[in-house]
Design a protein around this motif. Structure first.
Motif, PDB file in Angstrom:
ATOM      1  N   VAL A  69       8.209   1.992   7.194  1.00 31.79           N
ATOM      2  CA  VAL A  69       8.078   0.738   6.522  1.00 31.79           C
ATOM      3  C   VAL A  69       6.863  -0.015   6.628  1.00 31.79           C
ATOM      4  N   LEU A  70       6.215  -0.295   5.431  1.00 32.87           N
ATOM      5  CA  LEU A  70       4.593  -1.036   5.632  1.00 32.87           C
ATOM      6  C   LEU A  70       4.800  -2.237   5.533  1.00 32.87           C
ATOM      7  N   PHE A  71       4.615  -3.158   6.337  1.00 34.48           N
ATOM      8  CA  PHE A  71       4.787  -4.725   6.369  1.00 34.48           C
ATOM      9  C   PHE A  71       3.634  -5.524   6.230  1.00 34.48           C
ATOM     10  N   ILE A  72       3.702  -6.492   5.368  1.00 33.43           N
ATOM     11  CA  ILE A  72       2.481  -7.548   5.061  1.00 33.43           C
ATOM     12  C   ILE A  72       3.230  -8.946   4.788  1.00 33.43           C
ATOM     13  N   ASP A  73       2.397  -9.725   5.124  1.00 35.08           N
ATOM     14  CA  ASP A  73       3.025 -11.209   4.872  1.00 35.08           C
ATOM     15  C   ASP A  73       3.011 -11.655   3.440  1.00 35.08           C
ATOM     16  N   GLU A  74       3.486 -12.627   3.172  1.00 34.07           N
ATOM     17  CA  GLU A  74       3.658 -13.077   1.653  1.00 34.07           C
ATOM     18  C   GLU A  74       2.419 -13.228   1.192  1.00 34.07           C
ATOM     19  N   LYS A  75       1.425 -14.005   1.761  1.00 37.35           N
ATOM     20  CA  LYS A  75       0.105 -14.309   1.242  1.00 37.35           C
ATOM     21  C   LYS A  75      -0.735 -13.164   0.965  1.00 37.35           C
ATOM     22  N   ILE A 124       4.950  -0.060  10.218  1.00 37.67           N
ATOM     23  CA  ILE A 124       3.616  -0.022  10.205  1.00 37.67           C
ATOM     24  C   ILE A 124       3.264  -1.460   9.703  1.00 37.67           C
ATOM     25  N   ASP A 125       2.207  -1.637  10.520  1.00 40.84           N
ATOM     26  CA  ASP A 125       1.383  -2.997  10.292  1.00 40.84           C
ATOM     27  C   ASP A 125       0.449  -2.670   9.117  1.00 40.84           C
ATOM     28  N   ALA A 126       0.659  -2.951   7.884  1.00 36.99           N
ATOM     29  CA  ALA A 126      -0.213  -2.673   6.807  1.00 36.99           C
ATOM     30  C   ALA A 126      -1.131  -3.687   6.436  1.00 36.99           C
ATOM     31  N   GLY A 127      -1.254  -4.796   7.280  1.00 37.35           N
ATOM     32  CA  GLY A 127      -1.987  -5.802   6.797  1.00 37.35           C
ATOM     33  C   GLY A 127      -3.781  -5.660   6.897  1.00 37.35           C
ATOM     34  N   GLY A 128      -3.922  -4.365   7.820  1.00 31.23           N
ATOM     35  CA  GLY A 128      -5.545  -4.179   8.132  1.00 31.23           C
ATOM     36  C   GLY A 128      -6.166  -3.353   7.148  1.00 31.23           C
ATOM     37  N   ASP A 129      -7.231  -2.890   7.328  1.00 39.75           N
ATOM     38  CA  ASP A 129      -8.108  -2.041   6.205  1.00 39.75           C
ATOM     39  C   ASP A 129      -7.410  -0.647   6.321  1.00 39.75           C
ATOM     40  N   ILE A 130      -7.754   0.079   5.328  1.00 42.00           N
ATOM     41  CA  ILE A 130      -7.105   1.482   4.999  1.00 42.00           C
ATOM     42  C   ILE A 130      -7.268   2.357   6.282  1.00 42.00           C
ATOM     43  N   ALA A 131      -8.444   2.289   7.135  1.00 41.70           N
ATOM     44  CA  ALA A 131      -8.695   3.344   8.285  1.00 41.70           C
ATOM     45  C   ALA A 131      -7.584   3.003   9.284  1.00 41.70           C
ATOM     46  N   GLU A 132      -7.534   1.653   9.346  1.00 45.29           N
ATOM     47  CA  GLU A 132      -6.685   0.768  10.565  1.00 45.29           C
ATOM     48  C   GLU A 132      -5.067   1.239  10.222  1.00 45.29           C
ATOM     49  N   VAL A 133      -4.785   1.283   9.029  1.00 47.79           N
ATOM     50  CA  VAL A 133      -3.341   1.558   8.680  1.00 47.79           C
ATOM     51  C   VAL A 133      -3.238   3.085   8.666  1.00 47.79           C
ATOM     52  N   ASN A 160      -2.606   3.888  12.388  1.00 45.87           N
ATOM     53  CA  ASN A 160      -1.090   3.498  12.394  1.00 45.87           C
ATOM     54  C   ASN A 160      -0.171   4.527  12.196  1.00 45.87           C
ATOM     55  N   ILE A 161      -0.336   4.845  10.864  1.00 40.29           N
ATOM     56  CA  ILE A 161       0.392   5.964  10.269  1.00 40.29           C
ATOM     57  C   ILE A 161       0.470   7.277  11.135  1.00 40.29           C
ATOM     58  N   ARG A 162      -0.602   7.710  11.477  1.00 34.46           N
ATOM     59  CA  ARG A 162      -0.515   9.126  12.123  1.00 34.46           C
ATOM     60  C   ARG A 162      -0.129   9.104  13.527  1.00 34.46           C
ATOM     61  N   SER A 163      -0.085   7.796  14.289  1.00 31.15           N
ATOM     62  CA  SER A 163       0.223   7.803  15.542  1.00 31.15           C
ATOM     63  C   SER A 163       1.868   7.839  15.484  1.00 31.15           C
ATOM     64  N   GLU A 164       2.425   7.327  14.407  1.00 26.69           N
ATOM     65  CA  GLU A 164       4.037   7.069  14.324  1.00 26.69           C
ATOM     66  C   GLU A 164       4.465   8.263  13.931  1.00 26.69           C
ATOM     67  N   LEU A 165       3.888   9.194  12.928  1.00 29.77           N
ATOM     68  CA  LEU A 165       4.109  10.483  12.306  1.00 29.77           C
ATOM     69  C   LEU A 165       3.966  11.883  13.233  1.00 29.77           C
ATOM     70  N   GLY A 184       0.677  -1.152   0.039  1.00 29.10           N
ATOM     71  CA  GLY A 184       0.042   0.105  -0.033  1.00 29.10           C
ATOM     72  C   GLY A 184       0.952   1.479   0.016  1.00 29.10           C
ATOM     73  N   LYS A 185       2.119   1.419  -0.656  1.00 24.57           N
ATOM     74  CA  LYS A 185       2.783   2.469  -0.442  1.00 24.57           C
ATOM     75  C   LYS A 185       2.213   3.735  -1.433  1.00 24.57           C
ATOM     76  N   GLY A 186       1.653   3.234  -2.451  1.00 24.97           N
ATOM     77  CA  GLY A 186       0.745   4.069  -3.379  1.00 24.97           C
ATOM     78  C   GLY A 186      -0.499   4.509  -2.790  1.00 24.97           C
ATOM     79  N   THR A 187      -1.101   3.814  -2.030  1.00 22.82           N
ATOM     80  CA  THR A 187      -2.208   3.933  -1.585  1.00 22.82           C
ATOM     81  C   THR A 187      -2.328   4.969  -0.420  1.00 22.82           C
TER      82      THR A 187
END
Length: 433
Positions: free
Chosen positions: A197-203, A271-280, A283-288, A88-91
């Protein structure tokens, strides 16, 4: 940091099957004498020397010669946006820009590399050489629109690129020190670097890549059949599960370590980017969140750090309000009750008439308000009752005497005390749809 050598890789779909089979489950092909010999009759990417110091020095010398040292004005804030394919880098780049107050578009490194040769490497799931990436990117960073800050989408991806970035930041700090006491200082501010860093698993990565491919293919098909809109770039890796998987493996085995190394140097945000857009986004807002001590020039921070933070003021605000009100009652009881009576008889009827709007303005010429303590009492009483009150003193010149012989007009100055009282207005609509 010492320069980091890497084993060169071949990212070429034309390598013979015998070589390709051997590397099928690897994130990248390791170059050996046998592999080079086997591919000698085919188109093989030129192997560049993976020496970050040599790469950076050559690029920097070219820039200094081309632009001049005093024109090497890079961005104040670098946000390094990395992550697995489909993370979700572009998103999320638009939201990150908003969170950091950036108005320029992100620099998408893959989009900078549009040469036919670079495209062929990317379509095979490989990565373009570091020398080309670094040279093109550093020139892009000198453009004026990125002067205050920018997002780098997809950089760095290798340890060599990490080292080149580190050397760039060192050069930026050197320029900052060199020009700090000169008229050009505003062009060479101390750089701030955030690694996001946005992280998701392989699947999840594979599923998102293939979903993106299907959506783009459907869009392009509609464009072709209905002649409506513009076609989008379709990555071949987004259509093939095997290629999508290999692309994730390239990330984990090559780029992941490079991104992890950034945490030792810069502000690092995982950043755990495995959730929906609102959750991600949460996460981003709290980090930045803005941190002045990390982002301001040290001298600027020293100048303002003695002023209290708004968040600190609110911590004990209620206790301090109670203390002040009790102090009015215990030490200034007669004056306090007089002010309360004025609020009750003169202010509240006006406030009630503005219950729908949620804003009332009360003007008074009562001499009692010449005492600053009474103004504070009004504000505190309203605050205790859940209102937000602001008091202003306005001076009005009123004609008092006219001299018929000289024509001179004598005025008196009147003080008008204006109170704005804000509160949550009624939900009743005042008309409309």
């Amino acid at each position: 940091m010492d320069s980091l050598d890497e084993t060169p890789e071949i990212a070429n779909p034309d390598v013979p099957d015998s070589v390709a089979d051997m590397a099928e489950d690897q994130a990248s092909q390791l170059v050996t004498d046998e592999a080079v010999a086997a591919a000698a009759a085919h188109s093989v990417e030129d192997l560049e020397v993976k020496d970050a110091h040599v790469i950076f020095t050559n690029v920097w010398n070219d820039l200094e010669e081309e632009y001049g040292r005093e024109n090497l004005r890079f961005t104040k804030e670098l946000i390094l946006l990395g992550g697995a394919p489909g993370s979700g880098k572009g998103t999320n780049s638009g939201f990150i820009s908003k969170a950091r107050g950036l108005t320029c578009d992100p620099i998408v490194v893959s989009s900078l590399l549009d040469t036919p040769e670079a495209k062929r490497i990317k379509e095979a799931g490989g990565m373009v050489g570091d020398t080309e990436v670094v040279g093109i990117l550093f020139r892009k960073l000198l453009e004026e629109e990125y002067r205050d800050g920018c997002i780098l989408d997809g950089f760095p991806r290798t340890r060599v690129q990490v080292e080149c970035l580190h050397q760039l930041v060192q050069k930026m700090n050197q320029l900052y020190r060199e020009y700090h006491s000169t008229p050009l200082a505003i062009n060479f501010r101390k750089p701030t670097v955030h690694a996001v860093v946005l992280f998701i698993d392989e699947k999840t990565s594979i599923e998102r890549q293939l979903l993106r491919g299907r959506k783009i293919a459907e869009h392009n098909e509609r464009v072709e059949t209905e002649n409506d809109g513009e076609p989008l770039e379709l990555r071949l890796t987004d259509l093939d599960p095997t290629a999508a998987k290999r692309r994730y493996r390239v990330f984990k085995e090559k780029t992941w370590d490079a991104l992890q190394s950034l945490k030792k140097i810069y502000h690092y945000h995982f950043i755990d980017a495995g959730g929906d857009i609102a959750e991600v986004e949460r996460n981003i807002r709290s980090e930045l969140e803005y941190q002045s001590s990390l982002e301001l020039d040290p001298e600027t921070y020293d100048a303002v750090r003695h002023l209290p933070l708004a968040s600190e003021l609110g911590v004990h605000a209620r206790q301090e309000l109670v203390r002040r009100l009790d102090g009015y009652e215990l030490e200034h009881r007669e004056l306090f009750h007089h002010v309360i009576e004025i609020i009750q008889s003169r202010f509240m009827p006006i406030v009630r008439r503005h219950a729908i709007a949620g804003l009332a303005v009360v003007n008074s010429e009562d001499a009692i308000f010449e005492d600053p303590m009474t103004l504070a009492m009004v504000i505190d009483v309203f605050a205790e009752r859940g209102f937000r009150a602001v008091a202003n003193i306005n001076l009005a010149e009123t004609p008092d005497h006219f001299d018929l012989e000289t024509g001179k007009i004598t005025c008196v100055t009147k003080k008008i005390y204006r109170f704005q009282i804000r509160f949550l207005g009624s939900e009743i609509r005042r008309g409309g749809r």
